[in-house]
Scaffold this motif. Sequence first.
Motif, PDB file in Angstrom:
ATOM      1  N   SER A  64      32.138  17.825 -34.260  1.00  0.00           N
ATOM      2  CA  SER A  64      30.743  18.177 -34.467  1.00  0.00           C
ATOM      3  C   SER A  64      30.292  18.023 -35.912  1.00  0.00           C
ATOM      4  O   SER A  64      29.130  18.214 -36.213  1.00  0.00           O
ATOM      5  N   THR A  65      31.189  17.672 -36.820  1.00  0.00           N
ATOM      6  CA  THR A  65      30.831  17.503 -38.217  1.00  0.00           C
ATOM      7  C   THR A  65      30.040  16.212 -38.393  1.00  0.00           C
ATOM      8  O   THR A  65      30.496  15.160 -37.983  1.00  0.00           O
ATOM      9  N   PRO A  66      28.838  16.268 -38.981  1.00  0.00           N
ATOM     10  CA  PRO A  66      28.073  15.032 -39.185  1.00  0.00           C
ATOM     11  C   PRO A  66      28.846  14.057 -40.062  1.00  0.00           C
ATOM     12  O   PRO A  66      29.440  14.444 -41.057  1.00  0.00           O
ATOM     13  N   GLN A  67      28.811  12.802 -39.676  1.00  0.00           N
ATOM     14  CA  GLN A  67      29.530  11.764 -40.401  1.00  0.00           C
ATOM     15  C   GLN A  67      28.544  10.762 -40.985  1.00  0.00           C
ATOM     16  O   GLN A  67      27.435  10.616 -40.479  1.00  0.00           O
ATOM     17  N   PRO A  68      28.959  10.046 -42.017  1.00  0.00           N
ATOM     18  CA  PRO A  68      28.081   9.021 -42.567  1.00  0.00           C
ATOM     19  C   PRO A  68      27.690   8.031 -41.482  1.00  0.00           C
ATOM     20  O   PRO A  68      28.537   7.561 -40.734  1.00  0.00           O
ATOM     21  N   GLY A  69      26.426   7.747 -41.365  1.00  0.00           N
ATOM     22  CA  GLY A  69      25.959   6.784 -40.382  1.00  0.00           C
ATOM     23  C   GLY A  69      25.769   7.340 -38.996  1.00  0.00           C
ATOM     24  O   GLY A  69      25.352   6.642 -38.088  1.00  0.00           O
ATOM     25  N   GLU A  70      26.055   8.610 -38.795  1.00  0.00           N
ATOM     26  CA  GLU A  70      25.939   9.200 -37.475  1.00  0.00           C
ATOM     27  C   GLU A  70      24.497   9.619 -37.255  1.00  0.00           C
ATOM     28  O   GLU A  70      24.020  10.596 -37.805  1.00  0.00           O
ATOM     29  N   THR A  71      23.779   8.865 -36.446  1.00  0.00           N
ATOM     30  CA  THR A  71      22.369   9.131 -36.251  1.00  0.00           C
ATOM     31  C   THR A  71      22.064   9.650 -34.858  1.00  0.00           C
ATOM     32  O   THR A  71      21.054  10.285 -34.652  1.00  0.00           O
ATOM     33  N   GLY A  72      22.924   9.347 -33.896  1.00  0.00           N
ATOM     34  CA  GLY A  72      22.665   9.776 -32.536  1.00  0.00           C
ATOM     35  C   GLY A  72      21.566   8.950 -31.867  1.00  0.00           C
ATOM     36  O   GLY A  72      21.117   9.268 -30.792  1.00  0.00           O
ATOM     37  N   MET A  73      21.090   7.900 -32.503  1.00  0.00           N
ATOM     38  CA  MET A  73      20.005   7.089 -31.967  1.00  0.00           C
ATOM     39  C   MET A  73      20.516   5.956 -31.096  1.00  0.00           C
ATOM     40  O   MET A  73      19.732   5.302 -30.439  1.00  0.00           O
ATOM     41  N   GLY A  74      21.781   5.671 -31.100  1.00  0.00           N
ATOM     42  CA  GLY A  74      22.309   4.541 -30.367  1.00  0.00           C
ATOM     43  C   GLY A  74      22.160   3.258 -31.160  1.00  0.00           C
ATOM     44  O   GLY A  74      21.630   3.237 -32.263  1.00  0.00           O
ATOM     45  N   ALA A  75      22.630   2.193 -30.570  1.00  0.00           N
ATOM     46  CA  ALA A  75      22.579   0.888 -31.228  1.00  0.00           C
ATOM     47  C   ALA A  75      21.136   0.388 -31.297  1.00  0.00           C
ATOM     48  O   ALA A  75      20.340   0.647 -30.395  1.00  0.00           O
ATOM     49  N   PRO A  76      20.797  -0.331 -32.371  1.00  0.00           N
ATOM     50  CA  PRO A  76      19.469  -0.921 -32.448  1.00  0.00           C
ATOM     51  C   PRO A  76      19.255  -1.887 -31.284  1.00  0.00           C
ATOM     52  O   PRO A  76      20.190  -2.552 -30.829  1.00  0.00           O
ATOM     53  N   GLU A  77      18.039  -1.993 -30.835  1.00  0.00           N
ATOM     54  CA  GLU A  77      17.724  -2.793 -29.653  1.00  0.00           C
ATOM     55  C   GLU A  77      18.161  -4.254 -29.765  1.00  0.00           C
ATOM     56  O   GLU A  77      18.713  -4.819 -28.833  1.00  0.00           O
ATOM     57  N   ASN A  78      17.933  -4.884 -30.898  1.00  0.00           N
ATOM     58  CA  ASN A  78      18.256  -6.308 -31.062  1.00  0.00           C
ATOM     59  C   ASN A  78      19.472  -6.538 -31.957  1.00  0.00           C
ATOM     60  O   ASN A  78      19.609  -7.618 -32.545  1.00  0.00           O
ATOM     61  N   ALA A  79      20.343  -5.572 -32.055  1.00  0.00           N
ATOM     62  CA  ALA A  79      21.491  -5.675 -32.960  1.00  0.00           C
ATOM     63  C   ALA A  79      22.440  -6.789 -32.527  1.00  0.00           C
ATOM     64  O   ALA A  79      22.684  -6.992 -31.337  1.00  0.00           O
ATOM     65  N   VAL A  80      22.944  -7.491 -33.526  1.00  0.00           N
ATOM     66  CA  VAL A  80      24.001  -8.483 -33.308  1.00  0.00           C
ATOM     67  C   VAL A  80      25.149  -8.069 -34.216  1.00  0.00           C
ATOM     68  O   VAL A  80      25.028  -8.119 -35.438  1.00  0.00           O
ATOM     69  N   TYR A  81      26.242  -7.618 -33.602  1.00  0.00           N
ATOM     70  CA  TYR A  81      27.408  -7.175 -34.368  1.00  0.00           C
ATOM     71  C   TYR A  81      28.280  -8.389 -34.639  1.00  0.00           C
ATOM     72  O   TYR A  81      28.804  -9.009 -33.730  1.00  0.00           O
ATOM     73  N   ARG A  82      28.434  -8.730 -35.905  1.00  0.00           N
ATOM     74  CA  ARG A  82      29.091  -9.974 -36.300  1.00  0.00           C
ATOM     75  C   ARG A  82      30.587  -9.847 -36.543  1.00  0.00           C
ATOM     76  O   ARG A  82      31.240 -10.844 -36.804  1.00  0.00           O
ATOM     77  N   GLY A  83      31.120  -8.647 -36.495  1.00  0.00           N
ATOM     78  CA  GLY A  83      32.563  -8.521 -36.598  1.00  0.00           C
ATOM     79  C   GLY A  83      33.041  -7.605 -37.710  1.00  0.00           C
ATOM     80  O   GLY A  83      32.268  -7.139 -38.547  1.00  0.00           O
ATOM     81  N   VAL A  84      34.351  -7.389 -37.674  1.00  0.00           N
ATOM     82  CA  VAL A  84      35.024  -6.477 -38.589  1.00  0.00           C
ATOM     83  C   VAL A  84      36.191  -7.200 -39.238  1.00  0.00           C
ATOM     84  O   VAL A  84      36.986  -7.837 -38.549  1.00  0.00           O
ATOM     85  N   ASN A  85      36.289  -7.097 -40.542  1.00  0.00           N
ATOM     86  CA  ASN A  85      37.482  -7.533 -41.258  1.00  0.00           C
ATOM     87  C   ASN A  85      38.185  -6.279 -41.752  1.00  0.00           C
ATOM     88  O   ASN A  85      37.550  -5.419 -42.374  1.00  0.00           O
ATOM     89  N   THR A  86      39.467  -6.191 -41.458  1.00  0.00           N
ATOM     90  CA  THR A  86      40.249  -5.007 -41.797  1.00  0.00           C
ATOM     91  C   THR A  86      41.327  -5.371 -42.795  1.00  0.00           C
ATOM     92  O   THR A  86      42.024  -6.372 -42.615  1.00  0.00           O
ATOM     93  N   TYR A  87      41.460  -4.554 -43.846  1.00  0.00           N
ATOM     94  CA  TYR A  87      42.458  -4.799 -44.888  1.00  0.00           C
ATOM     95  C   TYR A  87      43.234  -3.513 -45.146  1.00  0.00           C
ATOM     96  O   TYR A  87      42.633  -2.501 -45.513  1.00  0.00           O
TER      97      TYR A  87
END
Length: 139
Positions: free
Chosen positions: A24-47
Motif C-alpha cells: 500500500s506504500t505509494p511508489q514513484p510513478g504509481e498513479t492508479g490511472m492505468g496505461a495511457p490509451e495510445n501507449a506504445v511500450y518500446r522495451g526494457v534494457n536491463t543492466y
Amino acid sequence: MRLRLWSSFPIALLVSALAGCVASTPQPGETGMGAPENAVYRGVNTYLLEGDLVNFVVTMDNARDASDVIAYARCAAAQYALIRGMGFARHVRTTTGNEGTLWQADAVYTVSPALPRGSRTIDAEVTVADCTEQGIPTV
C-alpha cells in the motif's frame, strides 16, 4: 510484559502484515490511472550493476507525463525481481526525459529475497499483478 506478548506473536502473521504495508506504500510513478490509451511500450534494457543493484532503461511513446514511464520502469523491476527468485525491490533513483512523444526512464532498483530497509520498497508479486491489471507490460 509487552515484550513477552510480542515475542510469542506468530512470525508468519507479522510478515504477512508487513507485506500488506509494503503493497500500500505509494511508489514513484504509481498513479492508479492505468496505461495511457495510445501507449506504445518500446522495451526494457536491463543492466546488472553490482550484486543486487540493477539498472532499467525503458522507452515508450505517448505517455501522459513522466509518471507513466516511471510506472513502466517499476513494473519491469518487479518482474525482474520475480524472474531472479526475489520477492522485493527497493527504488534507488529514476531519471526521465522526453523528445516529443517518446519518453525514457533510467531507473535503478535493488532486488532482494526479503523485505529491504527503506520506505521505497515494493512487493514484486503484488506489483506485477497490479501492472497486469493496469495494462502496463512488465518485461
